[in-house]
Design an enzyme around this catalytic site. Sequence first.
Site, PDB file in Angstrom:
ATOM      1  N   GLU A 100      15.844 -14.138  -0.528  1.00  0.00           N
ATOM      2  CA  GLU A 100      16.347 -15.059   0.330  1.00  0.00           C
ATOM      3  C   GLU A 100      15.500 -16.192   0.416  1.00  0.00           C
ATOM      4  OE1 GLU A 100      16.973 -13.385   4.416  1.00  0.00           O
ATOM      5  OE2 GLU A 100      16.030 -15.286   5.175  1.00  0.00           O
ATOM      6  N   ASP A 110       0.901  -1.343  -0.168  1.00  0.00           N
ATOM      7  CA  ASP A 110      -0.023   0.048   0.065  1.00  0.00           C
ATOM      8  C   ASP A 110       1.076   1.368  -0.079  1.00  0.00           C
ATOM      9  OD1 ASP A 110      -2.711   0.860   0.268  1.00  0.00           O
ATOM     10  OD2 ASP A 110      -2.080   1.862   2.119  1.00  0.00           O
TER      11      ASP A 110
HETATM   12  C1  NOJ Z   1      -4.487   2.780  -1.035  1.00  0.00           C
HETATM   13  C2  NOJ Z   1      -5.592   1.681  -0.872  1.00  0.00           C
HETATM   14  O1  NOJ Z   1      -5.697   1.249  -2.165  1.00  0.00           O
HETATM   15  C3  NOJ Z   1      -6.940   2.623  -0.304  1.00  0.00           C
HETATM   16  O2  NOJ Z   1      -7.939   1.677  -0.339  1.00  0.00           O
HETATM   17  C4  NOJ Z   1      -6.414   3.113   0.966  1.00  0.00           C
HETATM   18  O3  NOJ Z   1      -7.768   3.834   1.599  1.00  0.00           O
HETATM   19  C5  NOJ Z   1      -5.260   3.920   1.031  1.00  0.00           C
HETATM   20  N1  NOJ Z   1      -4.176   3.296   0.354  1.00  0.00           N
HETATM   21  C6  NOJ Z   1      -4.834   4.287   2.545  1.00  0.00           C
HETATM   22  O4  NOJ Z   1      -3.974   3.051   3.189  1.00  0.00           O
END
Ligand code: NOJ
Length: 536
Positions: free
Chosen positions: A254, A204
């Site tokens: 690894e 993310d």
């Molecule tokens: C991107 C994710 O896809 C989304 O759903 C989320 O709200 C934000 N990052 C924050 O983590």
Amino acid sequence: MLSKYHWWRDAVIYQVYVRSFLDSTGDGIGDLAGVRAGLPYLKKLGVDGIWLSPFYPSPQHDHGYDVADYRDVDPVFGDLDEFDQLMAAARRLGIKVLLDIVPNHCSSEHPWFREALDSPPGSPARARFHFAAGRGPDGSEPPNNWHAMFGGPAWTRVADGQWYLHMFTPEQPDWNWRNPEIADEFERTLRFWLDRGVDGFRIDVAAGLFKHPDLPDSDDPEADARTRDSVNPLAWNQPEVHDVWRRWRAICEEYGDRDGRERLLVGEVSVPTAREHALYVRPDELHQAFFFDLLGAPWDADAFRKVIAEAMQDIAGTGSTVTWVLNNHDQVRTVTRYGEPATEGSGLGAARARAAALLMLALPGAAYIYQGEELGLPEVVDLPDDVLTDPIFRRTGSRARIRDGCRVPLPWSGQASPFGFTSGAEGAKPWLPQPEYFAEYATDRALADTRSFWHLYRDGLQLRKSLPQLGEGPLEWLDSPPGVLAFTRGDGLVCAVNFGTANAPTPVPGTPLLSSGPCPPGVLPGATAAWWLNDL
Ligand code: NOJ
């Protein structure tokens, strides 16, 4: 030793939004046992792997992207034992499993953040986050002028007067990656899941993590932080982040060296240009990064050609693979996005979404499919305000960018909600209401109808597996009339897409191998894509 074949370079991965996939307990929320039950369906579809949206313990302020414990399962979704069973079942079916890891921020319920709140300014516990004094005579103004992505200031004040940084909601405090404790803690988390057998991670906010060390004011605080071209350059895309991806890549190698199973890191990388994007997928960094420009392109031949050409030159041209995506849990679904208000109900959006799918599956590189995309689900645009859960709605009051409409639980069977989504007792209610018309999209109907989206995706995936021209390899543009894109994928494989509404001539004679809609001989109708295998 790792083999020379890098499975991920042209893999097709299916994104499972766990809470909306399949509910095994009857509480109206999808869960890991539901995912396990749905694996045969995914096997039939023919994907190489799945990416599971976050299922960790979380107060769910942002549906799991606010993680309170990175190494467990939220009871709503199951437990570690269920996770292990899911892994074993996926392994038996040859389906790879990627987890979603959230390293930019955690939940305000994370024990380290709670400890920070209970500790004084300047303490080691606060140094794991970005705590700072406010500005103004009494420190009542935030330390800088940054805006949070989901509305409001990026800072929240705590009882003793300090402020902490959160680039998303106040319930998602940002980690301070300049503190080495954070990198070590994430390494423990990666190893925890790798030891349980996972095949990799979707990362993310992978261009996040580090902020400018001085946290200075932004020149353009009003800029819409959600559009790729205006991301706050002080809060994202700092050079230090690349060291993290090198370390994570080394950990993956690894494990791969040990058992011969190559692990995959795919980053959610939102940066202004394809060139900057390519820096994230250098050979010792992430294996893949979503190339969102295709998703962001309007339904227009020139716009599509531009983003494809850029990706081929700036990303594939550097030796890495392009990772294509048209839908995910944050975006309006293609069927709706490509529909025009004037033509609502005409099926044009659906025809274009089918054509876009064939185009994506014909492009060199890897592709991600978001659950329901293979059913042609439209966005649910009329959810009532009182059921909306997206923090964007809560924080901005605007329905403009809300993400609930693409997260409505999947229809599996039957004529009425819950359409087989929940196996619970009569009257069990999915966490978001499903519209009546979802009956038309249920998986059982889709499987039975050879003209369905599902069959198009399934056939496309099968051809990708059987034809060496598809997947990785060259792309060469063919001359085509305005509004039409046509290209070869080496050795006689031709793909063409008609973005217009009028018929166009086909680029090659003969019957297509696969087309997104009916193609009379020599004709490529509007909003249609087709593949041919021809001797050129
Ligand atoms: C991107 C994710 O896809 C989304 O759903 C989320 O709200 C934000 N990052 C924050 O983590």
